[in-house]
Enzyme design. Structure first.
Site, PDB file in Angstrom:
ATOM      1  N   GLY A 194     -10.228  -3.699   0.870  1.00  0.00           N
ATOM      2  CA  GLY A 194      -9.528  -3.620   2.151  1.00  0.00           C
ATOM      3  C   GLY A 194      -9.740  -2.276   2.826  1.00  0.00           C
ATOM      4  CG  ASP A 195      -6.698  -0.875   5.552  1.00  0.00           C
ATOM      5  OD1 ASP A 195      -6.283  -1.598   4.619  1.00  0.00           O
ATOM      6  OD2 ASP A 195      -5.931  -0.242   6.300  1.00  0.00           O
ATOM      7  CB  THR A 210      -0.833   0.040   1.304  1.00  0.00           C
ATOM      8  OG1 THR A 210      -1.651  -1.103   1.361  1.00  0.00           O
ATOM      9  CG2 THR A 210      -1.695   1.271   1.388  1.00  0.00           C
TER      10      THR A 210
END
Lengths: 343, 343
Positions: free
Chosen positions: B238-239, B208
């Site tokens: 995802g986050d 990321t």
């Protein structure tokens, strides 16, 4: 600026404003399930008594279904799922069957669920063919390694898990279709800037359903389900499927389900904010919910609201709109429902 | 349980572990931009010196681009976008050009951005044809009424805003393709339960990129961009695009960008948790970040990490993995970069 009027509805006050207000408040009995059907209520002046009864009937049915599930399995997550399924299957609320239409005339549904013991969670967004999105969210939580699945992929996962598929036509209801036509017409009349991506205003701008539950083992659960915003575009997703924004559960504090202007709730991580105010700021459930709502920017007509339940069976229902479809049930099965804010 | 080793990297410690560790720490100079390239680093034993230099070169380039943007516009959001674009345009990091492949051999990208003054935010998820997802997230924040747009809809919005479209082939890189083939092979060998929806493990499970910045007016901003998880399925998100989980910014506390096991970060609303620990628990930036990371369940190899910056120019870089691609730049332009944890 509309002056914000807070409606704090604790157990006793709640009983006082409902149809069952004549019953004595059972101050020592735990509330085990609270549901909401959104804070975007029909104005009181336009609500026919028969219609109001219909809303209360479905809220009661949802509460009884959740209570029954709790009786069978003693699991709060079962109560949350069962209660929300009843509201998803009704055309009254903006979730499941009654979902609003997006700009393209389709129904895109979002849902999330969370349990407070291990803080496991599941969510789906922009699904169009799953009859009960809350059950899909639960399948994601329990049968995948993930939390959030979206679009076609989420549907493929759900159907591989044998969740019930429906034709997108299932979600067509004349009332919601009318709302879209009205929104499109108003939009055309206003000729907004291209790409402004605003959702149209309807009678139910903040329609969402949600539930929070507590089981005998002290485990909390929360869930939220929605059709989003009438005339939404560009794959817009609101707060309902966002863990921390629309839904959160943590046994050490509370379970929360929110409804309202989704973007505001995401930007302020409202569900997690209530938990954090209790956990780090040592606030009570009521203080935490009130402060979290007050911290949001004011909007004409109100920004929304939330239901929350702690591990001792204390419930809070908070909103700054004209009303919120809501109800709760105690351990022994005493049901109360309400729609409008009382003076 | 792997014992968790925390790497707290405050300004002075950070300087000590980097290539520029021989310079005296400029204790009074504000840090204005911190970047990360993920906490899923290549094991030190497999990192060739030339490769390490290449990572540091791109991190430095990202820092300089952000610093330059800050010089031109004095806006932290410009610094965040400029820095992340450099990392998105490099094939080294799991974001933009270097994004990993999903199970179907496609690249699905997610990004989010937030500014701390008014807590405005924008995000996109599961986009496949936008060259710089961070710029799409910013367009959502500044030119729509929404926060999160996903899939085709997000792309239609982005292209209507004249963002650069690329063919999905642009994101094809031989290294990432190899990683997918390896993951598919391992999955087949392990024959997982159908519908288990697990992502494959790769060299870069937690890839990321992210940035946090501070401008002269005291406004914070944070952004995160990712290709997600190699071999992900079912529209897994995802986050990184979730405000409150992967990204958060609030001028009264700090700006945060996370990297790691996305599901864990969503379930714990980690970015907002750091803000809340400062705001309600009166923790310092360092305490808040350390406590938030420690509160996460331990995982073999580590769960991830985060960068955060407060309005006085104090930075914190925290991770429990073997390393984290990272760097920071001060007001006057002094750059430091690092990859591994020091003993």
């Amino acid at each position: 600026m509309t002056p914000r009027i807070h409606a704090v509805v604790l157990l006793s006050a709640f009983l006082a404003v409902t149809a069952r207000g004549d019953e004595p408040p059972a101050a020592r009995e735990r509330i085990v399930l609270v549901v909401h059907g959104g804070s975007g209520v029909r104005p009181r002046s336009e609500m026919a008594p028969a219609r109001e009864q219909e809303y209360r009937r479905v809220l009661t049915e949802a509460l009884r279904a959740g209570h029954q599930a709790l009786g069978h399995t003693s699991r709060s997550v079962d109560a949350v799922e069962a209660a929300i399924r009843v509201m998803e299957d009704s055309s009254l609320f903006n979730a499941g069957k009654g979902a609003v239409f997006n700009h393209d005339g389709r129904n895109e549904l979002d849902a999330s669920i969370m349990e407070g013991r291990e803080k496991r969670a599941g969510a789906v967004a922009n699904v169009t063919r799953i009859k009960n999105p809350i059950s899909a969210a639960r399948a994601v939580m329990e049968r995948s390694a993930h939390v959030l699945l979206i679009g076609d992929g989420a549907e493929r996962f759900a159907f591989a898990q044998h969740l019930r598929e429906v034709s997108p036509v299932y979600f067509w209801t004349p009332e919601r279709w009318e709302e879209l036509q009205k929104a499109l017409h108003e939009e055309q009349a206003a000729s907004p800037a291209p790409g402004a991506a605003k959702g149209g205003e309807t009678d139910h701008p903040f329609g969402t359903v949600g539930a929070v539950a507590l089981d005998p083992a002290g485990n909390l659960a929360a869930g939220t389900s929605t059709g989003g915003m009438t005339n939404k575009r560009y794959g817009r997703v609101g707060d309902s499927p966002i863990i921390g924004a629309g839904t959160y559960a943590d046994n050490s504090t509370c379970a929360v389900s929110c409804t309202g202007h989704g973007e505001v709730f995401i930007r302020n991580a409202v569900a997690h904010d209530i938990v954090a105010r209790m956990k780090y700021g040592k606030r009570s459930l009521g203080e935490a919910a009130r402060e979290a709502l007050r911290a949001l920017p004011s909007e004409p007509g109100g920004v929304g609201g939330m239901i929350a339940l702690d591990a001792r069976g204390n419930a809070i229902i908070e909103f700054d709109t004209e009303g919120m479809y809501r109800g709760q049930i105690t351990e022994s099965g005493a049901v109360t429902t309400a729609i409008y804010r009382e003076p």
